[in-house]
Design a protein around this motif. Structure first.
Motif, PDB file in Angstrom:
ATOM      1  N   GLU A  34       0.858  -1.371  -0.036  1.00 27.04           N
ATOM      2  CA  GLU A  34       0.009  -0.043  -0.006  1.00 27.04           C
ATOM      3  C   GLU A  34       0.781   1.183  -0.103  1.00 27.04           C
ATOM      4  OE1 GLU A  34      -0.771  -1.981   3.054  1.00 27.04           O
ATOM      5  OE2 GLU A  34      -0.821  -0.715   4.992  1.00 27.04           O
TER       6      GLU A  34
ATOM      7  N   ASN B 123      -1.179   3.373  -7.636  1.00 25.46           N
ATOM      8  CA  ASN B 123      -0.100   3.007  -6.821  1.00 25.46           C
ATOM      9  C   ASN B 123       1.213   3.695  -6.873  1.00 25.46           C
ATOM     10  OD1 ASN B 123       2.123   1.091  -5.936  1.00 25.46           O
ATOM     11  ND2 ASN B 123       0.243   0.312  -4.873  1.00 25.46           N
TER      12      ASN B 123
ATOM     13  N   ASN C 298      -4.656   5.345  -3.494  1.00 21.74           N
ATOM     14  CA  ASN C 298      -5.012   4.002  -3.421  1.00 21.74           C
ATOM     15  C   ASN C 298      -6.685   3.990  -3.671  1.00 21.74           C
ATOM     16  OD1 ASN C 298      -2.592   2.829  -1.274  1.00 21.74           O
ATOM     17  ND2 ASN C 298      -2.755   2.397  -3.297  1.00 21.74           N
TER      18      ASN C 298
ATOM     19  N   GLU D 242      -5.819  -1.507  -9.083  1.00 24.29           N
ATOM     20  CA  GLU D 242      -4.604  -0.724  -9.690  1.00 24.29           C
ATOM     21  C   GLU D 242      -4.860  -0.210 -11.072  1.00 24.29           C
ATOM     22  OE1 GLU D 242      -0.299  -1.695  -8.842  1.00 24.29           O
ATOM     23  OE2 GLU D 242      -0.802  -2.721 -10.463  1.00 24.29           O
TER      24      GLU D 242
END
Ligand code: SF4
Ligand code: SF4
Lengths: 380, 423
Positions: B227, B300, B294, B272
């Protein structure tokens, strides 16, 4: 003779000059007083101090340097991208400040690889310690020895001790002549203004020293015999801080009721007050290193503020200074912080001081002039 | 009990503990695990530091680029100047602007690095009382220019000198400078350096190194199992907990989480959509940006500067001088030090290579007002990425620790518009 139109002083007003084409020597550009010029001269190079004189905008350079970098460096880069520095045959850079040290890469990637230009000039880099210590001295001595080897290899030459000794005496003589000129600026009735003194310094940094020395002797003779300048009630100023390489700024100060009597500037005392000593037991390179390492420093030397401030106090007494002007080019962290210390220390001593920031090319002159006049008025 | 000389550490402890408690209470397991784990690690180390300081151990301020674990040769409380400024800028509701302003009123130039200004303002406000400070003469003008402030405030300053350029002789010189610096520091605080003790903490860092590499490798996976906020937290852990078992545990535990996600091909956010590399710093004054990217944007952050350059291990089995040379290598290859003690050709090459290896869609360059040595890199990097990888780079001028320079609203807008052009 009129200094204003003197051919030698006029060299300071432009970047290029006739000697660049006529001496037949290879021109070695450099940014900083920490470059061992004697070594360059002994290699038969023509050391040329890179300036930004006359540049008024930084549009081209702004693409490559973000807006919070020093406008002097950006201006010099702008000129270089315009092709003004295409006469350079080599480049000498050191880790002076974060802004100018990156010129090593930018000349390579941007300046000499722009449209229709592809030039690969030898570039040299020396790493100068940020503190004064015995180990730091040995480091720098080693760097300068290595630089000599690299230059010999790159230019296919041998730099002899004899040529180094010749360059040392040429440069010592050059500094002595400039110091004598500087003395005439410090008289109770000065014979030269700060602006003209700076023009001489800038011209001097743009021509080979054998030529400069002849010119300086001529100018010195003229100054010695000339009548003092009528300075009336002008205040005697010590000017400190970031690089100054333009007349507009000097004139602004000197037209505001002041005369610049002394300085600790790159194009000023920092270049001339220390000589290479003559000590037969030491090699020329060792002595050149000693001068560079222990000379009057700039704030890039992190642990030397005390010595710099001692110089300031000495100058105030010696040159009978009325007030101190501290200036920094915006975003110059080094002078910004050091000026703040100096300002506080001078205030404690009750010495009038004015500390401000500016841009290399000052477009907003009225406001600055008003502030300078107010400072000078306050001294009355 | 003696006087509290590290009040900002108490501020760190209080704010990070309450943040963790809140996050643990409201978020289910698996959500922002790195924040929970990192906060626990920092809390632990900071609590220990406060206790030691209260017992009278000398407080030694250090630049983040002077490795904390080297200070374990003393019984002292190492305090990271830059880390404290930025962690508090992230944790305190009003940031640390108050301390920047104190420094500005004191006459310190506005354009210097906020990472130092924060702790300087806290010192001016008598919240910190350092017995000594150690900083290498790098990575930037701010370091040479700002640190003399501490000396002005009568704090002894120790300055191991770092040369420019990565050569064997540089490592040797800097290694000797570290040793001389530690000896000088010892004299100031009245202690002999205990290098055997220091070695133990270096060995812990050595154990962390392979874990970091494994984690870096996992990030090549699509989707990336790490993350965004991990990047910021690991930077905090690095400066506050370097050389500790707590840091090792943080990395090992997080590696397990990343591995589980990797095995399940699981992304932390919704989906993503964009893989970005931040070759420089994250924005510290508002770490919620990481979550927003995110969750809302699907962007990302593969890594920032603190998460891609790892330095080699230090050989603690050899003689002392060799070890100091290794310590110098590590120091000179530390994030930010590596880039600023070298020309930027390797940096550009490295970025191009990382873009390819990690299948990045774009670069985000945070051009921090303090970092003048990086002021001439962005355009060259942008051109290299365009020509060699065919990906764009967004440049944002800001102060990573001061929200007033470029506001979070502007930053988010820029990122959002940029992201739209990519999708
Ligand atoms: S004025 Fe400051 S930033 Fe500009 S070149 Fe000089 S030292 Fe560097
Ligand atoms: S390198 Fe940049 S972020 Fe790091 S201390 Fe210097 S100015 Fe601050």
């Amino acid at each position: 003779m009129n200094l204003q139109n003197d051919a030698f002083l006029k060299i300071a007003d432009t970047i290029s000059n006739d000697y660049i084409k006529n001496t037949g020597k290879k021109v070695a550009g450099y940014y900083c007083t920490y470059i061992p010029e004697e070594l360059l001269d002994a290699a038969n190079l023509y050391p040329y101090r890179i300036r930004a004189t006359g540049n008024e905008d930084t549009d081209l350079a702004d693409t490559y340097m973000v807006r919070f970098t020093c406008s002097f460096v950006r201006s010099s880069l702008n000129l270089a991208i315009e092709g003004v520095y295409d006469f350079l045959d080599s480049l000498f850079i050191c880790n002076s400040c974060d802004h100018s040290r990156r010129m090593f890469e930018l000349y390579d990637i941007v300046v000499f690889k722009r449209n229709n230009v592809s030039k690969n000039i030898p570039r040299f880099y020396i790493s100068i310690p940020h503190i004064i210590s015995p180990e730091g001295f040995l480091w720098l001595h080693d760097e300068i020895k290595e630089l000599k080897k690299k230059m010999e290899h790159s230019f296919d030459i041998t730099i002899t001790d004899e040529s180094l000794e010749n360059s040392i005496s040429l440069y010592n003589q050059n500094r002595e002549l400039l110091r004598q000129i500087y003395k005439l600026r410090e008289l109770d009735k000065p014979k030269i203004t700060g602006s003209d003194a700076l023009r001489i310094m800038m011209a001097n940094s743009s021509v080979p020293k054998d030529i400069a020395n002849i010119e300086l002797k001529r100018i010195l003779k003229f100054l010695e015999t000339r009548e003092p300048i009528n300075i009336g009630k002008k205040k005697r100023i010590l000017l400190l801080g970031s690089i100054v390489d333009n007349m507009e700024f000097m004139n602004l100060v000197e037209n505001s009721g002041a005369i610049i009597i002394s300085d600790n500037l790159c194009f000023g005392n920092r270049t001339i007050i220390d000589d290479v000593k003559s000590e037969p037991s030491k090699s020329p390179l060792e002595r050149i290193t000693e001068r560079l390492y222990y000379k009057l420093s700039c704030p890039r030397v992190m642990d030397d503020h005390e010595r710099r401030f001692k110089f300031v106090k000495q100058e105030i007494n010696r040159a009978r200074i009325d007030g101190v002007i501290l200036q920094r080019i915006n975003n110059c962290d080094l002078h910004g912080c050091d000026n703040n210390f100096i300002s506080k220390e001078l205030k404690k001593l009750d010495i009038p001081v004015y500390n401000f920031d500016r841009e290399n090319f000052q477009s907003d002159t009225t406001r600055l002039k008003t502030r300078l006049e107010a400072f000078i008025e306050m001294m009355n | 009990m003696s006087k509290n000389k590290v009040i900002p550490y108490q501020m760190v402890l209080d704010s990070i503990a309450s943040t963790r408690e809140l996050v643990e209470r409201i978020l289910p397991k698996g959500e922002i695990e790195s924040l929970k784990m990192g906060a626990r690690c920092i809390e632990d180390v900071v609590r220990e530091s406060i206790e030691m300081a209260n017992k009278g151990a000398p407080v030694i301020g250090h630049h983040f680029a002077f490795q904390r674990e080297y200070l374990y040769c003393f019984d002292c409380v190492p305090v990271c100047i830059e880390g404290t400024s930025y962690l508090l800028s992230a944790l305190l509701p009003d940031g640390v602007e108050r301390y920047y302003d104190l420094m500005a009123n004191w006459g310190h130039p506005f354009h210097t690095c906020s990472s130092q200004k924060g702790a300087m303002g806290m010192t001016l406000d008598h919240l910190f009382e350092f017995d000594a400070i150690i900083t290498p003469t790098a990575p930037c003008d701010n370091t040479y220019a700002s640190y003399p402030f501490f000396q002005y405030e009568n704090v002894p300053l120790v300055l191991p000198d770092i040369p420019f350029l990565h050569e064997e002789k540089s490592y040797k010189y800097y290694g000797e400078q570290i040793k001389l610096g530690l000896e000088q520091l010892g004299k100031i605080i009245g202690q002999e350096p205990n290098y055997e003790k220091m070695k133990k903490h270096i060995q812990i860092e050595n154990k962390i190194f392979p874990v970091q590499l494994e984690l870096l490798d996992l990030r090549k996976a699509i989707p990336c199992p790490v993350e965004n906020i991990f990047n910021a937290i690991s930077a905090g852990v690095a400066v506050f907990a370097s050389g500790t078992e707590q840091k090792l545990k943080f990395y090992e535990d997080y590696l397990e989480i990343a591995k589980q996600r990797y095995n399940k091909k699981q992304y932390y956010g919704k989906e993503e959509k964009i893989r970005s590399i931040w070759p420089y710093m994250l924005i510290f004054f508002d770490l919620s940006l990481c979550e927003w990217l995110n969750r809302e944007i699907g962007m990302n952050i593969l890594f920032d500067i603190f998460n891609y350059n790892f330095y080699e291990q230090i050989d603690t089995s050899k003689d002392l001088n060799t070890m100091f040379t290794d310590m110098a290598k590590r120091g000179m290859n530390y994030p930010m030090m590596k880039e600023s003690t070298d020309f930027y050709y390797p940096f550009i090459e490295n970025c191009v290579q990382m873009a390819k290896e990690y299948a990045a869609d774009c670069f985000i360059f945070t051009s921090h007002i303090g970092c003048k040595q990086f002021g001439s890199v962005p355009q060259i990097l942008r051109e290299a990425l365009r020509d060699e990888v065919g990906i764009p780079m967004l440049l944002i001028d800001l102060d990573v620790g001061d929200k007033r320079f470029t506001s979070m609203k502007i930053i988010r807008d820029k990122l959002k518009i940029f992201a739209e052009t990519l999708m």
